[in-house]
Design a protein around this motif. Structure first.
Motif, PDB file in Angstrom:
ATOM      1  N   ARG A  57     -14.782 -16.899  12.495  1.00 38.02           N
ATOM      2  CA  ARG A  57     -13.794 -16.758  13.563  1.00 38.02           C
ATOM      3  C   ARG A  57     -14.172 -15.627  14.513  1.00 38.02           C
ATOM      4  NH1 ARG A  57      -8.031 -16.625  13.111  1.00 38.02           N
ATOM      5  NH2 ARG A  57      -8.280 -14.602  12.142  1.00 38.02           N
ATOM      6  N   PRO A  58     -13.745 -15.735  15.796  1.00 44.58           N
ATOM      7  CA  PRO A  58     -14.150 -14.714  16.774  1.00 44.58           C
ATOM      8  C   PRO A  58     -13.871 -13.291  16.303  1.00 44.58           C
ATOM      9  CG  PRO A  58     -12.983 -16.492  17.875  1.00 44.58           C
ATOM     10  CD  PRO A  58     -12.953 -16.809  16.418  1.00 44.58           C
ATOM     11  N   SER A  59     -12.680 -13.067  15.757  1.00 45.50           N
ATOM     12  CA  SER A  59     -12.348 -11.694  15.388  1.00 45.50           C
ATOM     13  C   SER A  59     -13.193 -11.226  14.209  1.00 45.50           C
ATOM     14  CB  SER A  59     -10.866 -11.593  15.048  1.00 45.50           C
ATOM     15  OG  SER A  59     -10.533 -12.528  14.057  1.00 45.50           O
ATOM     16  N   LEU A  87      -5.639  -8.422  30.235  1.00 39.42           N
ATOM     17  CA  LEU A  87      -4.746  -7.498  29.523  1.00 39.42           C
ATOM     18  C   LEU A  87      -3.432  -8.219  29.252  1.00 39.42           C
ATOM     19  CD1 LEU A  87      -5.392  -4.334  31.682  1.00 39.42           C
ATOM     20  CD2 LEU A  87      -6.410  -4.926  29.490  1.00 39.42           C
ATOM     21  N   TYR A  88      -2.754  -7.832  28.172  1.00 36.58           N
ATOM     22  CA  TYR A  88      -1.445  -8.439  27.880  1.00 36.58           C
ATOM     23  C   TYR A  88      -0.438  -7.878  28.882  1.00 36.58           C
ATOM     24  CZ  TYR A  88      -3.986  -9.294  23.583  1.00 36.58           C
ATOM     25  OH  TYR A  88      -4.936  -9.655  22.682  1.00 36.58           O
ATOM     26  N   PRO A  89       0.107  -8.729  29.745  1.00 38.85           N
ATOM     27  CA  PRO A  89       0.922  -8.206  30.836  1.00 38.85           C
ATOM     28  C   PRO A  89       2.211  -7.537  30.374  1.00 38.85           C
ATOM     29  CG  PRO A  89       0.954 -10.602  30.824  1.00 38.85           C
ATOM     30  CD  PRO A  89      -0.036 -10.186  29.792  1.00 38.85           C
ATOM     31  N   HIS A  90       2.711  -7.909  29.188  1.00 43.39           N
ATOM     32  CA  HIS A  90       4.005  -7.388  28.760  1.00 43.39           C
ATOM     33  C   HIS A  90       3.868  -6.122  27.938  1.00 43.39           C
ATOM     34  CE1 HIS A  90       2.363  -9.883  25.627  1.00 43.39           C
ATOM     35  NE2 HIS A  90       3.146  -9.273  24.753  1.00 43.39           N
ATOM     36  N   VAL A  92      -3.695  -3.126  20.161  1.00 43.36           N
ATOM     37  CA  VAL A  92      -3.583  -4.461  19.544  1.00 43.36           C
ATOM     38  C   VAL A  92      -4.714  -4.752  18.551  1.00 43.36           C
ATOM     39  CG1 VAL A  92      -3.759  -6.934  20.023  1.00 43.36           C
ATOM     40  CG2 VAL A  92      -2.107  -5.557  21.248  1.00 43.36           C
ATOM     41  N   PRO A  93      -5.999  -4.592  18.949  1.00 38.07           N
ATOM     42  CA  PRO A  93      -7.042  -4.946  17.967  1.00 38.07           C
ATOM     43  C   PRO A  93      -6.976  -4.104  16.699  1.00 38.07           C
ATOM     44  CG  PRO A  93      -8.011  -4.134  20.019  1.00 38.07           C
ATOM     45  CD  PRO A  93      -6.549  -4.238  20.245  1.00 38.07           C
ATOM     46  N   MET A 127      -4.045  -5.400  14.576  1.00 35.46           N
ATOM     47  CA  MET A 127      -4.361  -6.672  13.938  1.00 35.46           C
ATOM     48  C   MET A 127      -5.300  -6.462  12.753  1.00 35.46           C
ATOM     49  SD  MET A 127      -2.516  -8.621  15.661  1.00 35.46           S
ATOM     50  CE  MET A 127      -2.884 -10.071  14.698  1.00 35.46           C
ATOM     51  N   ARG A 177       3.313  -5.766  10.541  1.00 32.05           N
ATOM     52  CA  ARG A 177       3.343  -6.003  11.981  1.00 32.05           C
ATOM     53  C   ARG A 177       4.644  -6.671  12.402  1.00 32.05           C
ATOM     54  NH1 ARG A 177      -0.638  -9.769  12.605  1.00 32.05           N
ATOM     55  NH2 ARG A 177      -1.769  -9.237  10.817  1.00 32.05           N
ATOM     56  N   ALA A 178       5.408  -7.205  11.441  1.00 33.67           N
ATOM     57  CA  ALA A 178       6.619  -7.954  11.774  1.00 33.67           C
ATOM     58  C   ALA A 178       7.577  -7.072  12.565  1.00 33.67           C
ATOM     59  CB  ALA A 178       7.286  -8.445  10.495  1.00 33.67           C
ATOM     60  N   ARG A 187      -9.901  -1.262  25.288  1.00 34.08           N
ATOM     61  CA  ARG A 187      -9.493  -2.182  24.233  1.00 34.08           C
ATOM     62  C   ARG A 187     -10.722  -2.689  23.476  1.00 34.08           C
ATOM     63  NH1 ARG A 187      -6.262  -7.501  25.947  1.00 34.08           N
ATOM     64  NH2 ARG A 187      -8.253  -7.909  26.898  1.00 34.08           N
ATOM     65  N   ARG A 214     -12.195  -0.598  18.735  1.00 33.91           N
ATOM     66  CA  ARG A 214     -12.392  -1.152  17.391  1.00 33.91           C
ATOM     67  C   ARG A 214     -13.810  -0.978  16.889  1.00 33.91           C
ATOM     68  NH1 ARG A 214     -12.346  -7.398  19.064  1.00 33.91           N
ATOM     69  NH2 ARG A 214     -12.945  -7.650  16.905  1.00 33.91           N
ATOM     70  N   LEU A 260      -6.768 -14.745  28.746  1.00 34.97           N
ATOM     71  CA  LEU A 260      -5.780 -13.970  27.999  1.00 34.97           C
ATOM     72  C   LEU A 260      -5.732 -14.462  26.551  1.00 34.97           C
ATOM     73  CD1 LEU A 260      -3.691 -11.755  28.410  1.00 34.97           C
ATOM     74  CD2 LEU A 260      -1.994 -13.524  28.795  1.00 34.97           C
ATOM     75  N   ARG A 271      -7.623 -13.989  20.828  1.00 32.34           N
ATOM     76  CA  ARG A 271      -8.411 -14.465  19.683  1.00 32.34           C
ATOM     77  C   ARG A 271      -9.442 -13.427  19.286  1.00 32.34           C
ATOM     78  NH1 ARG A 271      -9.007 -20.262  22.285  1.00 32.34           N
ATOM     79  NH2 ARG A 271      -7.044 -21.145  21.567  1.00 32.34           N
ATOM     80  N   MET A 272     -10.082 -12.813  20.265  1.00 30.28           N
ATOM     81  CA  MET A 272     -11.067 -11.773  19.956  1.00 30.28           C
ATOM     82  C   MET A 272     -10.396 -10.609  19.222  1.00 30.28           C
ATOM     83  SD  MET A 272     -14.029 -12.781  21.218  1.00 30.28           S
ATOM     84  CE  MET A 272     -15.055 -11.344  21.204  1.00 30.28           C
ATOM     85  N   ASP A 273      -9.147 -10.328  19.596  1.00 26.42           N
ATOM     86  CA  ASP A 273      -8.437  -9.216  18.969  1.00 26.42           C
ATOM     87  C   ASP A 273      -7.944  -9.572  17.573  1.00 26.42           C
ATOM     88  OD1 ASP A 273      -8.849  -7.599  21.085  1.00 26.42           O
ATOM     89  OD2 ASP A 273      -6.886  -7.884  22.006  1.00 26.42           O
ATOM     90  N   ARG A 283       3.407 -13.860  20.254  1.00 24.31           N
ATOM     91  CA  ARG A 283       3.160 -12.507  20.731  1.00 24.31           C
ATOM     92  C   ARG A 283       2.583 -12.461  22.132  1.00 24.31           C
ATOM     93  NH1 ARG A 283       1.682  -8.484  17.369  1.00 24.31           N
ATOM     94  NH2 ARG A 283       2.658  -8.594  15.332  1.00 24.31           N
TER      95      ARG A 283
END
Ligand SMILES: Nc1ncnc2c1ncn2[C@@H]1O[C@H](COP(=O)(O)OP(=O)(O)OP(=O)(O)O)[C@@H](O)[C@H]1O
Ligand SMILES: [Mg+2]
Lengths: 385, 278
Positions: free
Chosen positions: A71-73, A86-89, A98-99, A102, A110-111, A164, A168, B170, B175-177, B187
């Motif tokens: 998997r990518p991560s 970027l996560y806009p919110h 975030v990374p 996770m 994380r809940a 970001r 990591r 995005l 997914r990378m994260d 999320r």
């Protein structure tokens, strides 16, 4: 820290082949740029390396282990996107965190509400806070940590995206045209910063760009992709001086290299526009292209070749003279180092080039080996005949 | 005519047309408020007047609350609409994410089916659904009011169209994260889609709060009845329709919607400006 090997990589989208067998080994700690015209498959190659897109055939190996199905991560690579993504919110702090969250927190921790009650959470959050703040200080975005991405300038968003990625400590960084949304001045600045970052982190950097100036100035090696194939990889100077294919020669270098129609004669000499060049080649008789870079074209009053000036580009420190001449499709571009010496538009000028400046390509665009036979008495260096 | 005068005239005409439209829309509401404020004698008097001679709104409200357990109906309405909306979001968001951002065989066919389902009126499937609920033994319960509406094809369609506008980068960044696919839905997609979820919420809540048809079919028990059924109580009285309290009750049951809408409208605009995608 990772060595990435790409072997016979192919990728097709709905039958259309985008990557046509790419082979490339990226060494540990190397800064390599993937360049090529728009649509040649650079982003696709990067996404396959990242694991965001499965390949049709071939293999990606990271540190000797096949990355298929990982998997990518889990590949532990970081990617910086052209649109920053970027996560806009989330605030800048949370975006960078975030990374780490996770990776270091369990799903329960994380809940949304329960997470706060978990015993390990506070300690983990403290470590994450320290890490984010360290990265923010390194990128000089500490005052922005509370803002939302919408409240940042393009350059600042760029830094957050880089933050970001580095927080990591990934094995390698993948950049997909990270600077193309910035204005020219900021781009030059960020270029220096990313190069500096590479020197600091000493991690593998794979940098995709279609701006070859970026690639030439930042990277240890560039890999030129055209039409889904990787044509040439090497040090920027080597690719510039010794292109192995006419498409590489034309893509690398601005303004574009000049191409003259030419012929290989039966005695192995090259000729162009009716002049025989002082060059020999073992290649068989036939058509060829004679290419010369603009800075190797010399203007001279008693012309060996001649034409009329059709356009001038004066950049202040240097100037480019476009010479229209019979026999070439596009005007011949010559660089003049002293802009005060440029001829006027409409003037007839003579020009020539030294045999060493010539790169010859056959009809298929492949490079032809050439040699300059030693002469008994050498007249002038720049003589064409 | 000078251009300035012409512009004024155009603007005046525009306003007159818009005001006329607004008046047509508002008249029933104004009439409702007016009737709710009149005593019984004035409602049936032959002269039409909007402003009551005797202001009787409080009396009518008191009668309305005394006659029927309005609070209970409002609570039922709240339970039913929020459960429906919550479940709809729970189903629609992952479905919309899959239909807009994942590549799998038959995706386009599935989406075409979703669009097709929008065309089917709920009345057409009412009887099969009723029989199904009967077999399940859940008729005359909250479940009967909620379950048939948990899958909203309109919601899936709306969210899918919105998700289409979310940049792929995005999602790839997520997914990378290391965020899982369901994690991405809740999320990443949900927070960026707040305006769309709000818009869908308005549609959903209004439709099910005001629904008269379905509760009428599946309910028998009085204590489960939803607000529109409550209004009907006042009509069926032996003493004949009692319009003052009826209109007062109607006012009470639309009040939550009006308040909720005003509140959501602000959130709606806020939501659009806050999500600074790009
Ligand atoms: N998801 C996809 N489905 C179908 N075709 C795709 C997809 N992604 C990319 N392609 C095609 O693959 C080719 C290469 O795309 P790619 O994005 O890799 O180009 P690129 O070299 O990154 O170009 P640019 O410099 O413009 O970013 C293009 O012709 C594109 O249309
Ligand atoms: Mg690209």
């Amino acid at each position: 820290m990772a060595e990435i090997e790409i072997r016979a990589l192919r990728k097709a989208f709905d039958g259309a082949e985008v990557l046509k067998g790419v082979d490339l080994t990226i060494h540990d700690g190397e800064f390599i740029s993937l360049v090529g015209p728009s649509g040649c498959g650079k982003s696709t190659l990067l996404r396959v390396i990242a694991g965001l897109e499965p390949q049709s055939s071939g293999e990606v190996r990271i540190d000797g282990a096949s990355a298929d199905g990982v998997r990518p991560s889990a590949r532990n690579l970081a990617m910086v996107f052209q649109s920053y993504a970027l996560y806009p919110h989330l605030s800048v702090f949370d975006n960078i965190a975030v990374p780490l969250r996770m990776k270091r927190l369990s799903a329960l921790e994380r809940a949304p509400f329960v997470g706060r009650l978990m015993p390990g959470r506070r300690r983990a959050e403290r470590v994450i806070r320290d890490d984010v703040e360290r990265v923010a200080a390194q990128l000089e975005i500490s005052p922005l940590l509370k803002r939302k991405p919408g409240q940042l300038s393009g350059g600042q968003r760029q830094r957050v995206a880089v933050g970001r990625a580095i927080v990591r400590q990934p094995r390698a960084f993948l950049f997909d045209e990270p600077l193309s949304n910035l204005d020219a001045k900021l781009r030059v600045h960020m270029r220096a910063e990313i190069a500096q970052l590479h020197r600091q982190l000493k991690t593998t950097f794979i940098y995709v760009t279609h701006d070859q100036a970026e690639a030439m100035t930042m990277s240890g090696r560039i890999a030129v992709m055209i039409g889904g194939e990787l044509i040439q990889a090497g040090a920027p100077a080597a690719v510039y001086e010794d292109p192995c294919d006419i498409r590489v020669a034309e893509f690398v270098g601005t303004p574009k290299i000049n191409a003259f129609p030419g012929r290989i004669r039966s005695d192995g000499r090259l000729e162009t526009l009716g002049h025989v060049l002082h060059m020999a080649t073992p290649a068989p008789e036939g058509e060829c292209r004679i290419c010369v870079r603009p800075e190797r074209i010399e203007l001279a009053s008693q012309g060996l070749l001649s034409g009329t000036v059709v356009h001038l580009e004066n950049l202040g420190s240097e100037a480019f003279v476009h010479i229209g001449s019979a026999g070439t499709d596009a005007p011949v571009v010559a660089r003049v180092n002293d802009p005060s010496q440029v001829p006027a538009i409409g003037a007839t000028v003579g020009y020539g080039f030294a045999p060493e400046a010539v790169r010859a390509f056959d009809v298929d665009g492949k490079r032809i080996a050439t040699s300059i036979p030693s002469r008994v008495e050498r007249p002038r260096e720049m003589a064409v005949v | 005519m000078t251009p300035r005068a012409r512009m004024l005239l155009c603007s005046a005409i525009r306003h007159i047309v818009l005001h006329a439209g607004a008046l047509v829309m508002l008249t029933p509401f104004i009439w409702m408020v007016s009737t709710a404020s009149k005593p019984q004698t004035e409602i049936f008097s032959s002269d039409l007047h909007l402003i009551p001679y005797h202001f009787a709104l409080w009396d009518n409200l008191r009668i309305a609350f005394a006659k029927a357990d309005l609070w209970r109906y409002l609570l039922n309405g709240l339970i039913v609409t929020t459960s429906i909306f919550g479940l709809q979001v729970l189903v629609a968001l992952p479905a919309a994410y899959a239909l807009s951002k994942l590549r799998f065989l038959g995706r386009d066919v599935l989406f075409a089916l979703v669009v097709f389902c929008i065309l089917i009126p709920p009345q057409a499937t009412a009887i099969p659904v009723f029989l199904l609920l009967h077999k399940l033994g859940v008729l005359d319960s909250y479940a009967a009011l909620v379950l048939p509406f948990t899958i909203s094809v309109f919601g899936i369609f709306l969210m899918r169209q919105f998700f289409k506008t979310v940049p792929d980068d995005l999602i790839d960044a997520a997914r990378m994260d290391g965020i899982s696919e369901f994690g991405i839905v809740w999320r990443v997609m949900l927070p960026t889609a707040i305006p769309a979820v709000t818009a869908f919420g308005i549609f959903s809540v209004v439709a099910h709060w005001n629904d008269y048809f379905w509760p009428l079919i599946v309910l028998n028990s009085e204590h489960l009845q939803t607000p529109p059924l409550a209004v009907a109580h006042f009509r069926n009285n032996e003493a004949g329709a009692n319009y003052g309290p009826l209109m007062a009750a109607a006012m009470v049951i639309i009040a939550p919607l009006v308040i909720a809408f005003l509140f959501a409208q602000r959130r709606f605009i806020e939501g659009i400006t806050l999500t600074g995608i790009k």
